[in-house]
Design a protein around this motif. Structure first.
Motif, PDB file in Angstrom:
ATOM      1  N   ARG A   1       0.852  -1.183   0.000  1.00 43.88           N
ATOM      2  CA  ARG A   1       0.000   0.000   0.000  1.00 43.88           C
ATOM      3  C   ARG A   1       0.890   1.236   0.000  1.00 43.88           C
ATOM      4  O   ARG A   1       1.796   1.345   0.829  1.00 43.88           O
ATOM      5  CB  ARG A   1      -0.901   0.023   1.219  1.00 43.88           C
ATOM      6  N   PRO A   2       0.616   2.171  -0.899  1.00 42.46           N
ATOM      7  CA  PRO A   2       1.376   3.427  -0.853  1.00 42.46           C
ATOM      8  C   PRO A   2       0.909   4.266   0.337  1.00 42.46           C
ATOM      9  O   PRO A   2      -0.285   4.372   0.603  1.00 42.46           O
ATOM     10  CB  PRO A   2       1.031   4.107  -2.171  1.00 42.46           C
ATOM     11  N   VAL A   3       1.866   4.794   1.069  1.00 40.97           N
ATOM     12  CA  VAL A   3       1.594   5.701   2.182  1.00 40.97           C
ATOM     13  C   VAL A   3       2.514   6.894   1.974  1.00 40.97           C
ATOM     14  O   VAL A   3       3.715   6.810   2.216  1.00 40.97           O
ATOM     15  CB  VAL A   3       1.869   5.040   3.548  1.00 40.97           C
ATOM     16  N   GLY A   4       1.956   7.972   1.480  1.00 43.51           N
ATOM     17  CA  GLY A   4       2.797   9.114   1.120  1.00 43.51           C
ATOM     18  C   GLY A   4       3.761   8.701   0.020  1.00 43.51           C
ATOM     19  O   GLY A   4       3.378   8.121  -0.985  1.00 43.51           O
ATOM     20  N   SER A   5       5.043   8.953   0.248  1.00 40.94           N
ATOM     21  CA  SER A   5       6.047   8.608  -0.759  1.00 40.94           C
ATOM     22  C   SER A   5       6.622   7.216  -0.562  1.00 40.94           C
ATOM     23  O   SER A   5       7.484   6.783  -1.312  1.00 40.94           O
ATOM     24  CB  SER A   5       7.183   9.636  -0.737  1.00 40.94           C
ATOM     25  N   LEU A   6       6.141   6.489   0.455  1.00 40.77           N
ATOM     26  CA  LEU A   6       6.623   5.127   0.724  1.00 40.77           C
ATOM     27  C   LEU A   6       5.663   4.091   0.179  1.00 40.77           C
ATOM     28  O   LEU A   6       4.467   4.330   0.083  1.00 40.77           O
ATOM     29  CB  LEU A   6       6.748   4.884   2.227  1.00 40.77           C
TER      30      LEU A   6
ATOM     31  N   PRO B   1      10.208   0.604   5.155  1.00 41.23           N
ATOM     32  CA  PRO B   1      11.569   0.133   4.867  1.00 41.23           C
ATOM     33  C   PRO B   1      12.224  -0.430   6.128  1.00 41.23           C
ATOM     34  O   PRO B   1      12.123   0.143   7.202  1.00 41.23           O
ATOM     35  CB  PRO B   1      12.282   1.405   4.390  1.00 41.23           C
ATOM     36  N   GLY B   2      12.841  -1.576   5.991  1.00 38.69           N
ATOM     37  CA  GLY B   2      13.471  -2.234   7.128  1.00 38.69           C
ATOM     38  C   GLY B   2      12.536  -3.169   7.869  1.00 38.69           C
ATOM     39  O   GLY B   2      12.956  -3.910   8.744  1.00 38.69           O
ATOM     40  N   GLY B   3      11.247  -3.151   7.564  1.00 38.20           N
ATOM     41  CA  GLY B   3      10.297  -4.098   8.129  1.00 38.20           C
ATOM     42  C   GLY B   3       9.864  -3.808   9.557  1.00 38.20           C
ATOM     43  O   GLY B   3       9.234  -4.653  10.166  1.00 38.20           O
ATOM     44  N   ALA B   4      10.131  -2.630  10.123  1.00 35.08           N
ATOM     45  CA  ALA B   4       9.659  -2.389  11.514  1.00 35.08           C
ATOM     46  C   ALA B   4       8.227  -1.890  11.512  1.00 35.08           C
ATOM     47  O   ALA B   4       7.937  -0.796  11.048  1.00 35.08           O
ATOM     48  CB  ALA B   4      10.543  -1.368  12.178  1.00 35.08           C
ATOM     49  N   PRO B   5       7.231  -2.712  12.048  1.00 38.95           N
ATOM     50  CA  PRO B   5       5.849  -2.213  12.064  1.00 38.95           C
ATOM     51  C   PRO B   5       5.695  -1.146  13.143  1.00 38.95           C
ATOM     52  O   PRO B   5       5.923  -1.401  14.303  1.00 38.95           O
ATOM     53  CB  PRO B   5       5.004  -3.443  12.380  1.00 38.95           C
TER      54      PRO B   5
END
Length: 137
Positions: free
Chosen positions: A74-79, A102-106
């Motif tokens: 899912r796009p969230v802003g520019s991520l 990025p990096g997988g930290a929820p």
């Protein structure tokens, strides 16, 4: 003690008590759980979150909840974030959602629920309620 779905639900209930105490009390009765179990599950999750060797992030959630009911992006802003969703037995109308960047930290997640015929999404950051919005699908 293994930390599984029941314990995770109790941990969520512990965090929901201030927002929706009547619903938590009903869910505790339905589960046959005590307030002591609620506190113990929350304490266990907190210990796991801070333990050096315990799984972290999405791995910890998969360990507790099993495979997600659905996954995607899912796009969230520019991520572009990975999204994983689980249906919890105590609230089949509620979907627990985790977004990982990025990096997988929820650190952000959401729970969709229905009320008065409408669907809403409650948003959380690091487990703290941030607000809700109506979802149009």
């Amino acid at each position: 003690m293994r930390y599984g779905v029941r314990e995770f639900e109790l941990t969520l209930m512990h965090r929901m008590r201030d927002v929706n105490a009547p619903r938590v009390e009903r869910a505790l009765r339905d589960l046959g759980a005590t307030r002591a179990e609620l506190r113990a599950a929350h304490a266990h999750w907190t210990r796991l979150a801070h333990a050096a060797r315990a799984p972290k992030g999405l791995t910890a959630l998969r360990s507790a909840l099993g495979p997600p009911a659905r996954e995607g992006e899912r796009p969230v802003g520019s991520l572009t974030c990975e999204v994983a969703c689980w249906v919890l037995p105590s609230w089949p109308e509620l979907e627990f959602e985790v977004l990982t960047g990025p990096g997988g930290a929820p650190h952000h997640w959401a729970a969709d629920f229905r009320h008065d015929g409408a669907t809403y999404r409650a948003r959380f950051v690091y487990g703290l309620y941030q607000g809700k919005e109506r979802v149009t699908r």
